[in-house]
Design a protein around this motif. Sequence first.
Motif, PDB file in Angstrom:
ATOM      1  N   PHE A 125       0.890  -1.103   0.028  1.00  0.00           N
ATOM      2  CA  PHE A 125      -0.058   0.131  -0.005  1.00  0.00           C
ATOM      3  C   PHE A 125       0.749   1.242   0.101  1.00  0.00           C
ATOM      4  O   PHE A 125       0.639   2.251  -0.840  1.00  0.00           O
ATOM      5  CB  PHE A 125      -1.039  -0.068   1.214  1.00  0.00           C
TER       6      PHE A 125
ATOM      7  N   PHE B 191       2.473   1.749  -3.511  1.00  0.00           N
ATOM      8  CA  PHE B 191       1.488   2.220  -4.368  1.00  0.00           C
ATOM      9  C   PHE B 191       0.741   3.586  -4.164  1.00  0.00           C
ATOM     10  O   PHE B 191       0.793   4.087  -5.312  1.00  0.00           O
ATOM     11  CB  PHE B 191       0.274   0.984  -4.304  1.00  0.00           C
ATOM     12  N   ASN B 192       0.575   3.736  -2.872  1.00  0.00           N
ATOM     13  CA  ASN B 192       0.056   4.983  -2.542  1.00  0.00           C
ATOM     14  C   ASN B 192       0.924   6.245  -2.912  1.00  0.00           C
ATOM     15  O   ASN B 192       0.493   7.218  -3.528  1.00  0.00           O
ATOM     16  CB  ASN B 192      -0.342   5.049  -1.244  1.00  0.00           C
TER      17      ASN B 192
ATOM     18  N   ALA C 220       0.924   6.457  -7.063  1.00  0.00           N
ATOM     19  CA  ALA C 220      -0.243   6.850  -7.475  1.00  0.00           C
ATOM     20  C   ALA C 220      -0.669   8.300  -7.365  1.00  0.00           C
ATOM     21  O   ALA C 220      -1.547   8.642  -7.968  1.00  0.00           O
ATOM     22  CB  ALA C 220      -1.396   6.043  -6.787  1.00  0.00           C
TER      23      ALA C 220
ATOM     24  N   THR D  44      -6.602   4.917  -8.950  1.00  0.00           N
ATOM     25  CA  THR D  44      -7.335   5.350  -7.845  1.00  0.00           C
ATOM     26  C   THR D  44      -8.268   4.319  -7.240  1.00  0.00           C
ATOM     27  O   THR D  44      -8.092   3.801  -5.912  1.00  0.00           O
ATOM     28  CB  THR D  44      -8.582   6.369  -8.352  1.00  0.00           C
TER      29      THR D  44
ATOM     30  N   ASN E  75      -5.928   1.710  -5.397  1.00  0.00           N
ATOM     31  CA  ASN E  75      -5.254   2.410  -4.177  1.00  0.00           C
ATOM     32  C   ASN E  75      -6.273   2.182  -2.953  1.00  0.00           C
ATOM     33  O   ASN E  75      -5.899   1.989  -1.978  1.00  0.00           O
ATOM     34  CB  ASN E  75      -5.075   3.754  -4.456  1.00  0.00           C
TER      35      ASN E  75
ATOM     36  N   ARG F 252      -5.707   0.153   0.478  1.00  0.00           N
ATOM     37  CA  ARG F 252      -5.691   0.933   1.840  1.00  0.00           C
ATOM     38  C   ARG F 252      -6.583   0.372   2.881  1.00  0.00           C
ATOM     39  O   ARG F 252      -6.137   0.057   4.236  1.00  0.00           O
ATOM     40  CB  ARG F 252      -6.456   2.443   1.396  1.00  0.00           C
TER      41      ARG F 252
END
Length: 369
Positions: free
Chosen positions: A11, A14-15, A18, A73, A76, A80
């Motif tokens: 996460f 990727f976060n 992104a 989006t 993500n 999360r």
Amino acid sequence: MKASFIGDDLFKGFNLVASVVPTSAIKQILGGVKISILNGVANLMATDLEILVRSEIGTTSCDGDGSIVLPATRVNNILREWASSREILMEMGDGNCLLKSGGGYFKILGEDAGRFPEIGPTEIGGFVEVEGSIISNMVSKVIHAVSMVKIKSVLSGILMMVEGDTIILVAADGNRLSVIKRKVANPSGISVRGIIPIRCLTLLQRFASDWDGVIKIGMSESRVQFVGGKVEIVSQLIDGQYPNYDDIIPKRNDKKIEIKKDDVVSALKMASFMTDEGYRVVECVFEKNKLKLSSRAMAVGETELEVNINYEGPTFKLNVNPDYILDVLKSSDEDIIPTEFGDKESAILFRAGHEHVSVVMPMETEEAV
């Protein structure tokens, strides 16, 4: 291809990547994050064609190699919710990606990774090295002075310079200026100068908040590169000639005042309540050991406030935009801020901290009374 990850690692990587994805991409594929897995290491990448972010994440197990572009989006949001999971499984094949964790799964259609655009290699002559927390703190202390009016102009970015063992950040918008300097390790002896977009530096701050190590900074004629651990941020520079900031810093201000930060912030904030939205003006009258603040708003009312200051000079008066002064004071870590004033043509100079100065132009000044 099958791979497994620790939920929080996947996460966070990727976060971060992104966050560069544009909210409304011209090309659909730019709304995604490219995931490439090779030899048990996942490389995540996203770009808006001006800024590129890469992050490497290790897998806990992996069977084969593969790549795909996933919608940023949507994925993500999924990751999360699964960030606390000990394991997230990923399977790629037939143009889709299967994510599994905690007894549930998502099957997500992806796009061909071969179509994903990339920013080519950056020709860097060398790097300087600075702690992530230091460069992040430097950005936070000058970013308030960046112009938000003309996007893509030289004043819509922050000037970064490396001279010897010193790194300098400068921000200005025509009404104010902020400059900060810090020491860096410069093993290559490079000397560079470039205007960096704000979006790139806010991404850097976001990364640095979770990274307590050294960040390497390199710059070519057209790009800047930040590398920390297994994260890389590459951005195009803003083209143009930045004004000579040293010419803007006043050298002959003869009125010197010591401002107690908390007192002035509180009073100035209250005075700003009685200003018009389209014309933010607070009148400041400096007397012996006293500052009077007054403001009025049409059809609303007026106010007058008084603050004790350390000042022994002649009485003088000027008008300021309260937001500009508040930005300077809030960016300072000092309790007492030495401040220098000159005549009606002179900018106000704030010595906001170690190797940190800010300049604000008064909206209107008057001679001493």
